[in-house]
Write a protein that holds these residues in place. Structure first.
Motif, PDB file in Angstrom:
ATOM      1  N   ARG A   1     138.207 -27.782  30.967  1.00 47.21           N
ATOM      2  CA  ARG A   1     138.147 -28.987  30.135  1.00 47.21           C
ATOM      3  C   ARG A   1     139.040 -28.797  28.920  1.00 47.21           C
ATOM      4  O   ARG A   1     138.744 -28.003  28.031  1.00 47.21           O
ATOM      5  CB  ARG A   1     136.709 -29.260  29.692  1.00 47.21           C
ATOM      6  CG  ARG A   1     136.564 -30.587  28.939  1.00 47.21           C
ATOM      7  CD  ARG A   1     135.132 -30.830  28.496  1.00 47.21           C
ATOM      8  NE  ARG A   1     134.199 -30.840  29.618  1.00 47.21           N
ATOM      9  CZ  ARG A   1     134.094 -31.825  30.503  1.00 47.21           C
ATOM     10  NH1 ARG A   1     134.809 -32.915  30.371  1.00 47.21           N
ATOM     11  NH2 ARG A   1     133.245 -31.734  31.510  1.00 47.21           N
ATOM     12  N   THR A   2     140.153 -29.496  28.927  1.00 45.20           N
ATOM     13  CA  THR A   2     141.108 -29.389  27.829  1.00 45.20           C
ATOM     14  C   THR A   2     141.410 -30.793  27.316  1.00 45.20           C
ATOM     15  O   THR A   2     140.960 -31.776  27.905  1.00 45.20           O
ATOM     16  CB  THR A   2     142.413 -28.728  28.318  1.00 45.20           C
ATOM     17  OG1 THR A   2     142.832 -29.410  29.493  1.00 45.20           O
ATOM     18  CG2 THR A   2     142.221 -27.261  28.642  1.00 45.20           C
TER      19      THR A   2
ATOM     20  N   GLU B   1     132.957 -30.467  38.197  1.00 40.22           N
ATOM     21  CA  GLU B   1     133.714 -31.510  38.917  1.00 40.22           C
ATOM     22  C   GLU B   1     135.196 -31.168  39.093  1.00 40.22           C
ATOM     23  O   GLU B   1     135.860 -30.756  38.153  1.00 40.22           O
ATOM     24  CB  GLU B   1     133.576 -32.804  38.098  1.00 40.22           C
ATOM     25  CG  GLU B   1     134.481 -33.909  38.552  1.00 40.22           C
ATOM     26  CD  GLU B   1     134.416 -35.120  37.613  1.00 40.22           C
ATOM     27  OE1 GLU B   1     133.361 -35.350  36.977  1.00 40.22           O
ATOM     28  OE2 GLU B   1     135.437 -35.829  37.520  1.00 40.22           O
TER      29      GLU B   1
ATOM     30  N   GLU C   1     138.414 -34.600  23.854  1.00 41.11           N
ATOM     31  CA  GLU C   1     137.085 -34.145  24.295  1.00 41.11           C
ATOM     32  C   GLU C   1     136.305 -33.572  23.110  1.00 41.11           C
ATOM     33  O   GLU C   1     136.856 -32.836  22.288  1.00 41.11           O
ATOM     34  CB  GLU C   1     137.237 -33.042  25.356  1.00 41.11           C
ATOM     35  CG  GLU C   1     137.928 -33.473  26.642  1.00 41.11           C
ATOM     36  CD  GLU C   1     136.987 -34.159  27.620  1.00 41.11           C
ATOM     37  OE1 GLU C   1     135.791 -34.310  27.304  1.00 41.11           O
ATOM     38  OE2 GLU C   1     137.472 -34.567  28.694  1.00 41.11           O
TER      39      GLU C   1
HETATM   40  P1  ATP Z   1     134.099 -34.914  33.190  1.00 40.39           P
HETATM   41  O1  ATP Z   1     132.833 -35.569  33.691  1.00 40.39           O
HETATM   42  O2  ATP Z   1     134.209 -33.457  33.588  1.00 40.39           O
HETATM   43  O3  ATP Z   1     134.366 -35.170  31.742  1.00 40.39           O
HETATM   44  P2  ATP Z   1     135.446 -37.206  34.162  1.00 40.39           P
HETATM   45  O4  ATP Z   1     134.450 -37.670  35.187  1.00 40.39           O
HETATM   46  O5  ATP Z   1     135.473 -37.900  32.865  1.00 40.39           O
HETATM   47  O6  ATP Z   1     135.305 -35.618  33.958  1.00 40.39           O
HETATM   48  P3  ATP Z   1     137.590 -38.469  35.514  1.00 40.39           P
HETATM   49  O7  ATP Z   1     137.785 -39.545  34.519  1.00 40.39           O
HETATM   50  O8  ATP Z   1     136.881 -38.822  36.777  1.00 40.39           O
HETATM   51  O9  ATP Z   1     136.874 -37.228  34.812  1.00 40.39           O
HETATM   52  O10 ATP Z   1     139.001 -37.817  35.800  1.00 40.39           O
HETATM   53  C1  ATP Z   1     139.417 -37.379  37.097  1.00 40.39           C
HETATM   54  C2  ATP Z   1     139.703 -35.889  37.113  1.00 40.39           C
HETATM   55  O11 ATP Z   1     140.562 -35.520  36.046  1.00 40.39           O
HETATM   56  C3  ATP Z   1     138.474 -35.022  36.930  1.00 40.39           C
HETATM   57  O12 ATP Z   1     137.769 -34.874  38.131  1.00 40.39           O
HETATM   58  C4  ATP Z   1     139.091 -33.711  36.471  1.00 40.39           C
HETATM   59  O13 ATP Z   1     139.559 -32.959  37.566  1.00 40.39           O
HETATM   60  C5  ATP Z   1     140.265 -34.191  35.638  1.00 40.39           C
HETATM   61  N1  ATP Z   1     139.878 -34.143  34.215  1.00 40.39           N
HETATM   62  C6  ATP Z   1     139.203 -35.079  33.520  1.00 40.39           C
HETATM   63  N2  ATP Z   1     139.023 -34.696  32.240  1.00 40.39           N
HETATM   64  C7  ATP Z   1     139.605 -33.474  32.131  1.00 40.39           C
HETATM   65  C8  ATP Z   1     139.758 -32.559  31.050  1.00 40.39           C
HETATM   66  N3  ATP Z   1     139.309 -32.820  29.837  1.00 40.39           N
HETATM   67  N4  ATP Z   1     140.403 -31.384  31.291  1.00 40.39           N
HETATM   68  C9  ATP Z   1     140.898 -31.095  32.523  1.00 40.39           C
HETATM   69  N5  ATP Z   1     140.779 -31.934  33.570  1.00 40.39           N
HETATM   70  C10 ATP Z   1     140.143 -33.114  33.393  1.00 40.39           C
END
Ligand code: ATP
Length: 435
Positions: free
Chosen positions: A187-188, A260, A178
């Motif tokens: 967000r990690t 989210e 990220e």
């Molecule tokens: P964001 O928009 O917040 O970057 P995303 O839409 O890319 O998330 P998805 O690919 O839909 O995320 O992933 C499904 C789920 O995985 C997310 O709803 C979240 O709960 C979790 N997730 C995704 N990225 C991260 C992250 N960097 N750290 C922690 N949890 C995450």
């Protein structure tokens, strides 16, 4: 609503979550789950597994490897399309996600400064497989667990004799480099996902999309999140992931605003079709009843275990006044609280020791129980409140000298009842159901 600082501080103090590699000054945005944190997260994952897989006949579970054949990521589109727009401040050289900053101003130097043109930054972590770092040995840490499911679609279907519609779920670590991690464990770069891919007929996909949205929202309420802090938000066309035909987020109102928790995606036939083309293995489905062959559509509820834990902590946190004193309570639902019952002998006096030990021994096989005989009883109650333990059980001198009874204290009402030692398991179960 607590502040994020209050949550960070309580979770560190009580052993839920620690800064990763803290003795070396920490590694930015990397967190370790401590004794209580791992219990809480395990409960979240177990509740998901139970509800999503164990209780259903149409869903199977798997646990696929984190490392996958590099062609997987070419076929899935992650090598070309799993990117975020990156800009750099020409003054302070910090980097940001262009879609997360306002009006192209650097959020750190604040001043009107020059940002570079945005470029697409791929979020996948790359490493090398084998002892020699050579061309062709590049491999990726998976950025989602979903692809491990798609490449096992045929294996699971044949070995379990499943027919469409059916789903495959798994829980596991994912990695994303990220650009701007932050907000504690929200967000990690290393996190855990709970994902389920539901394979269905293409013309039933819209119906299943609605079904899984409602299923997911109910699940969040079921683990204890307040309904008024949850909302659904459909993705606009330009924010949908590269593979999605339709996408909707379930968001939680965190201390900094809406964020989210889960996305429900309609991934269409994108993944199975691409893997069929790339691998040369036909991943279509033959419907015996209609004699038709087609590539199933996929509806995917994809949620994060860490974000769910953070939402639970924020939702459960309360500061209350009791007899002029402040108490902090985590009002967890008993199903997810790391400790369900604390066994607290009133004093360390040896008269109480044997009975207390016996009670603890008999309870810990059935409940998540903790024994504590240090400090004053008031302090011990506060500590248990702060880690969200629903029931405190105290053993006093009357217990051993006169009535053979113990006291059960309810975390939320602080009411106390006296119950016979012979009845404690029943009484505890009854009280746990009353939350
Ligand atoms: P964001 O928009 O917040 O970057 P995303 O839409 O890319 O998330 P998805 O690919 O839909 O995320 O992933 C499904 C789920 O995985 C997310 O709803 C979240 O709960 C979790 N997730 C995704 N990225 C991260 C992250 N960097 N750290 C922690 N949890 C995450």
């Amino acid at each position: 609503m607590p502040t994020l600082d209050q949550i960070v501080s309580l979770t560190k103090r009580r052993g839920f979550i620690f800064q990763g590699s803290e003795v070396y000054g920490g590694l930015r945005s990397v967190w370790d789950f401590g004794p209580l944190g791992i219990e809480l997260k395990r409960r979240v994952k177990e509740m998901w597994w139970h509800h999503m897989i164990q209780e259903r006949e149409d869903i199977e579970g798997i646990d696929s490897a984190i490392l996958m054949h590099p062609s997987v990521w070419e076929a899935s589109g992650h090598i070309s399309g799993f990117t975020d727009p990156l800009v750099e401040c020409k003054a302070c050289h910090n980097r940001f996600r262009e879609d997360q900053i306002e009006e192209r101003n650097c959020p750190l130097s604040k001043s009107e400064c020059d940002l570079t043109e945005s470029k697409q930054f791929n979020l996948m972590f790359q490493t090398h497989m084998g002892p020699v770092k050579k061309e062709g040995s590049e491999i990726y840490l998976r950025p989602e667990t979903a692809q491990g499911i798609f490449v096992n679609f045929e294996n699971v279907m044949t070995s379990t004799r499943k027919k469409i519609p059916f789903g495959i779920g798994q829980i596991g670590k994912s990695f994303r480099n990220e650009i701007t991690p932050g907000n504690f464990i929200f967000r990690t770069r290393e996190f855990e996902q709970m994902e389920m891919e539901f394979f269905c007929e293409p013309d039933k996909a819209d119906e299943w999309f609605e079904y899984w949205i409602n299923f997911s929202k109910e699940w969040f309420i079921n683990i204890g999140l307040s309904e008024d802090k949850l909302r659904k938000r459909a993705h606009t066309d330009d924010e949908k992931p590269h593979y999605a035909k339709a996408a909707l987020d379930i968001e939680y109102n965190f201390p900094w605003g809406w964020g989210e928790l889960e996305t429900i995606n309609n991934r269409s036939d994108h993944d199975l079709k691409s893997h069929s083309e790339k691998s040369g293995k036909d991943l279509s489905y033959f419907d015996e009843s209609t004699k038709e062959r087609y590539i199933p559509y996929v509806i995917e509820p994809a949620m994060g275990a860490d974000r769910t834990v953070l939402a639970i902590l924020c939702d459960a946190y309360r500061e209350e006044e009791v007899d002029g004193d402040k108490r902090t309570v985590l009002r967890f639902k008993p199903q997810i609280s790391p400790v369900q019952v604390a066994i607290l002998p009133l004093s360390k006096n040896e008269k109480l020791a044997e009975t207390s030990e016996e009670i603890y021994k008999s309870l810990k096989s059935e409940f998540r129980a903790q024994f504590d005989n240090t400090q004053s009883i008031g302090k011990r109650y506060r500590r248990q409140d702060e880690i969200g333990t629903p029931i405190c059980l105290t053993i006093d001198f009357d217990t051993v000298e006169t009535d053979n009874c113990v006291t059960l204290r309810h975390r939320d009402t602080m009411d106390q009842i006296r119950v016979k030692i012979d009845d404690i398991k029943n009484e505890i179960s009854k009280m746990l159901k009353s939350f």
